[in-house]
Design a protein around this motif. Structure first.
Motif, PDB file in Angstrom:
ATOM      1  N   ARG A  90      -0.732   7.292  13.252  1.00 59.07           N
ATOM      2  CA  ARG A  90      -0.513   6.037  12.566  1.00 59.07           C
ATOM      3  C   ARG A  90      -1.435   5.515  11.574  1.00 59.07           C
ATOM      4  O   ARG A  90      -2.933   5.709  12.093  1.00 59.07           O
ATOM      5  CB  ARG A  90      -0.554   5.153  14.008  1.00 59.07           C
ATOM      6  CG  ARG A  90      -0.122   3.797  14.016  1.00 59.07           C
ATOM      7  CD  ARG A  90      -0.520   3.117  15.491  1.00 59.07           C
ATOM      8  NE  ARG A  90       0.003   1.600  15.403  1.00 59.07           N
ATOM      9  CZ  ARG A  90      -0.494   0.730  16.155  1.00 59.07           C
ATOM     10  NH1 ARG A  90      -1.236   1.353  17.130  1.00 59.07           N
ATOM     11  NH2 ARG A  90      -0.385  -0.498  16.020  1.00 59.07           N
ATOM     12  N   THR A  91      -1.139   4.905  10.810  1.00 56.41           N
ATOM     13  CA  THR A  91      -1.989   4.392   9.711  1.00 56.41           C
ATOM     14  C   THR A  91      -1.799   2.814   9.367  1.00 56.41           C
ATOM     15  O   THR A  91      -0.545   2.471   9.096  1.00 56.41           O
ATOM     16  CB  THR A  91      -1.665   5.229   8.281  1.00 56.41           C
ATOM     17  OG1 THR A  91      -1.748   6.537   8.599  1.00 56.41           O
ATOM     18  CG2 THR A  91      -2.617   4.746   7.201  1.00 56.41           C
ATOM     19  N   ARG A  92      -2.943   2.253   9.649  1.00 55.92           N
ATOM     20  CA  ARG A  92      -2.734   0.758   9.540  1.00 55.92           C
ATOM     21  C   ARG A  92      -3.839   0.224   8.619  1.00 55.92           C
ATOM     22  O   ARG A  92      -4.786   0.471   8.483  1.00 55.92           O
ATOM     23  CB  ARG A  92      -3.162  -0.023  10.788  1.00 55.92           C
ATOM     24  CG  ARG A  92      -1.845   0.593  11.901  1.00 55.92           C
ATOM     25  CD  ARG A  92      -2.361  -0.411  13.398  1.00 55.92           C
ATOM     26  NE  ARG A  92      -3.615   0.416  13.760  1.00 55.92           N
ATOM     27  CZ  ARG A  92      -4.498  -0.348  14.765  1.00 55.92           C
ATOM     28  NH1 ARG A  92      -3.895  -1.286  15.456  1.00 55.92           N
ATOM     29  NH2 ARG A  92      -5.486   0.248  15.324  1.00 55.92           N
ATOM     30  N   GLU A 118       1.732  -1.052   8.008  1.00 53.57           N
ATOM     31  CA  GLU A 118       1.666   0.070   8.849  1.00 53.57           C
ATOM     32  C   GLU A 118       2.751   1.154   8.240  1.00 53.57           C
ATOM     33  O   GLU A 118       3.699   1.030   7.728  1.00 53.57           O
ATOM     34  CB  GLU A 118       2.096  -0.227  10.247  1.00 53.57           C
ATOM     35  CG  GLU A 118       1.831   0.975  11.177  1.00 53.57           C
ATOM     36  CD  GLU A 118       2.013   0.739  12.710  1.00 53.57           C
ATOM     37  OE1 GLU A 118       2.509   1.511  13.501  1.00 53.57           O
ATOM     38  OE2 GLU A 118       1.694  -0.337  12.918  1.00 53.57           O
ATOM     39  N   THR A 119       2.259   2.527   8.267  1.00 50.35           N
ATOM     40  CA  THR A 119       3.007   3.486   7.815  1.00 50.35           C
ATOM     41  C   THR A 119       2.545   4.792   8.752  1.00 50.35           C
ATOM     42  O   THR A 119       1.688   4.654   9.629  1.00 50.35           O
ATOM     43  CB  THR A 119       2.723   3.702   6.266  1.00 50.35           C
ATOM     44  OG1 THR A 119       3.610   5.065   6.098  1.00 50.35           O
ATOM     45  CG2 THR A 119       1.397   4.158   5.904  1.00 50.35           C
ATOM     46  N   THR A 166       2.394  11.830   2.836  1.00 46.98           N
ATOM     47  CA  THR A 166       2.470  11.312   4.207  1.00 46.98           C
ATOM     48  C   THR A 166       3.002  12.476   5.071  1.00 46.98           C
ATOM     49  O   THR A 166       3.479  12.249   6.323  1.00 46.98           O
ATOM     50  CB  THR A 166       3.749  10.521   4.026  1.00 46.98           C
ATOM     51  OG1 THR A 166       5.075  11.158   3.322  1.00 46.98           O
ATOM     52  CG2 THR A 166       3.740   9.037   3.283  1.00 46.98           C
ATOM     53  N   ARG A 167       2.506  13.868   4.654  1.00 44.28           N
ATOM     54  CA  ARG A 167       2.961  14.959   5.435  1.00 44.28           C
ATOM     55  C   ARG A 167       1.818  16.081   5.174  1.00 44.28           C
ATOM     56  O   ARG A 167       1.386  16.296   4.043  1.00 44.28           O
ATOM     57  CB  ARG A 167       4.382  15.621   5.076  1.00 44.28           C
ATOM     58  CG  ARG A 167       4.617  16.739   5.992  1.00 44.28           C
ATOM     59  CD  ARG A 167       5.955  17.422   5.704  1.00 44.28           C
ATOM     60  NE  ARG A 167       6.270  18.669   6.360  1.00 44.28           N
ATOM     61  CZ  ARG A 167       6.903  18.482   7.593  1.00 44.28           C
ATOM     62  NH1 ARG A 167       6.980  17.292   8.220  1.00 44.28           N
ATOM     63  NH2 ARG A 167       6.970  19.561   8.320  1.00 44.28           N
ATOM     64  N   VAL A 168       1.106  16.478   6.283  1.00 44.00           N
ATOM     65  CA  VAL A 168       0.172  17.370   6.209  1.00 44.00           C
ATOM     66  C   VAL A 168       0.813  18.724   6.964  1.00 44.00           C
ATOM     67  O   VAL A 168       1.038  18.598   8.184  1.00 44.00           O
ATOM     68  CB  VAL A 168      -1.067  16.856   6.521  1.00 44.00           C
ATOM     69  CG1 VAL A 168      -2.160  18.283   6.899  1.00 44.00           C
ATOM     70  CG2 VAL A 168      -1.726  15.692   6.158  1.00 44.00           C
ATOM     71  N   SER A 169       0.776  19.974   6.216  1.00 45.22           N
ATOM     72  CA  SER A 169       1.223  21.201   7.002  1.00 45.22           C
ATOM     73  C   SER A 169       0.251  21.768   7.437  1.00 45.22           C
ATOM     74  O   SER A 169      -0.816  22.409   6.583  1.00 45.22           O
ATOM     75  CB  SER A 169       2.149  21.835   6.091  1.00 45.22           C
ATOM     76  OG  SER A 169       3.241  21.249   5.412  1.00 45.22           O
ATOM     77  N   ILE A 170      -0.139  22.323   8.741  1.00 41.16           N
ATOM     78  CA  ILE A 170      -0.998  23.111   9.079  1.00 41.16           C
ATOM     79  C   ILE A 170      -0.433  24.585   9.164  1.00 41.16           C
ATOM     80  O   ILE A 170       0.442  24.878   9.894  1.00 41.16           O
ATOM     81  CB  ILE A 170      -1.324  22.813  10.810  1.00 41.16           C
ATOM     82  CG1 ILE A 170      -1.687  21.327  10.779  1.00 41.16           C
ATOM     83  CG2 ILE A 170      -2.266  23.757  11.247  1.00 41.16           C
ATOM     84  CD1 ILE A 170      -2.178  20.780  12.276  1.00 41.16           C
ATOM     85  N   ALA A 202       0.613  -1.210   0.028  1.00 42.30           N
ATOM     86  CA  ALA A 202       0.093   0.096  -0.080  1.00 42.30           C
ATOM     87  C   ALA A 202       0.910   1.280  -0.040  1.00 42.30           C
ATOM     88  O   ALA A 202       2.120   1.247   0.159  1.00 42.30           O
ATOM     89  CB  ALA A 202      -0.850  -0.092   1.068  1.00 42.30           C
ATOM     90  N   ASP A 203       0.180   2.535  -0.241  1.00 40.91           N
ATOM     91  CA  ASP A 203       0.659   3.544  -0.405  1.00 40.91           C
ATOM     92  C   ASP A 203      -0.081   4.770  -0.091  1.00 40.91           C
ATOM     93  O   ASP A 203      -1.383   4.620   0.036  1.00 40.91           O
ATOM     94  CB  ASP A 203       1.379   3.867  -1.651  1.00 40.91           C
ATOM     95  CG  ASP A 203       2.579   4.863  -1.595  1.00 40.91           C
ATOM     96  OD1 ASP A 203       2.939   5.566  -0.215  1.00 40.91           O
ATOM     97  OD2 ASP A 203       3.302   5.255  -2.446  1.00 40.91           O
TER      98      ASP A 203
END
Length: 251
Positions: free
Chosen positions: A186-188, A202-203, A28-32, A23-24
């Motif tokens: 955490r992403t499962r 998990e990523t 993978t980055r969120v900027s607030i 998976a992908d």
């Protein structure tokens, strides 16, 4: 001959993992930032097989995104002598600040309660509560926490929201609200068959404040005195400016 026999024995002893997750994520980055109003994450992948697709169509895919956990105290208010006061409370040892779970079918059709407890997949099992002397009411307090955070889009359960094609390709989208807590999410991804988890991937998604938001956050936590003085100065300047404008318009 001896080496060949040992290899054959090893293959017989080790279980063959017939189905695994690959998976992908779209990001993978969120900027607030100061004008951050939420984000959407696309999660997609495939089932890698060493054998042919089993004839029975009972494969399930479950995806869970979990924000940084934190302790929470839930209080219940009651009206006493005409005044609303706190009359009971319960301590939650660790509750995810954000939790979203999506599945390819209704959860009770593809996941057993035992596997849910083992892997802590559903929202209720992801919350760790403490017996604080109100054990008989602990479930009610936990339900209240889930209900409140679900109303804020911080807890989401989306059954049958994972699109599974030909028991091989899967995808879904998660909407991250604007009121996110900074940290690692955490992403499962769970692959199930016969209601049992047969593989897990998990990523992580990194959620961080950037720009002015980051500067203000660091200032408030690392230099609270300077932050307080600066806030006071801004408030005085804003009040003086509003007063000056009012006098000008009045004159």
């Amino acid at each position: 001959m001896i080496l060949r026999s040992l290899l054959l024995l090893l293959l017989l002893v080790l279980p063959l993992q017939a189905e695994t997750v690959v998976a992908d994520l779209s990001q993978t980055r969120v900027s607030i930032t100061a004008n951050f109003d939420g984000s959407e994450i696309l999660i997609f992948g495939a089932v890698k097989r060493e054998t042919e697709i089993p004839p029975e169509n009972d494969l399930g895919v479950i995806i869970a995104v979990e924000g940084p956990p934190e302790p929470v105290t839930i209080r219940r208010k009651s009206k006493v002598a005409g005044i609303w006061v706190n009359t009971a409370s319960a301590d939650i040892d660790a509750a995810p600040t954000f939790y979203a779970v999506a599945s390819s079918a209704p959860l009770d059709k593809i996941l057993s309660q035992t596997e849910d407890l083992r892997h802590k997949i559903t929202t209720r099992t992801a919350i760790r509560a403490i017996d604080s002397g109100a054990a008989e009411e602990l479930d009610q307090f936990t339900d209240a926490l889930v209900r409140i955070r679900a109303g804020e889009d911080l807890y989401q359960t989306r059954e049958s929201a994972v699109l599974l094609r030909s028991q091989t390709l899967f995808s879904t989208e998660f909407a991250l609200p604007a009121n996110l807590t900074e940290g690692t999410y955490r992403t499962r991804i769970f692959l199930t068959r016969d209601k049992q988890v047969i593989d897990e991937f998990e990523t992580a998604i990194d959620v961080r404040k950037v720009g002015l938001e980051r500067w203000i956050y660091n200032l408030a936590h690392e230099r609270p005195l300077i932050y307080g003085l600066l806030s006071l100065a801004i408030a005085i300047a804003a009040g003086w400016g509003a007063s000056a404008v009012f006098r000008y318009l009045k004159g």
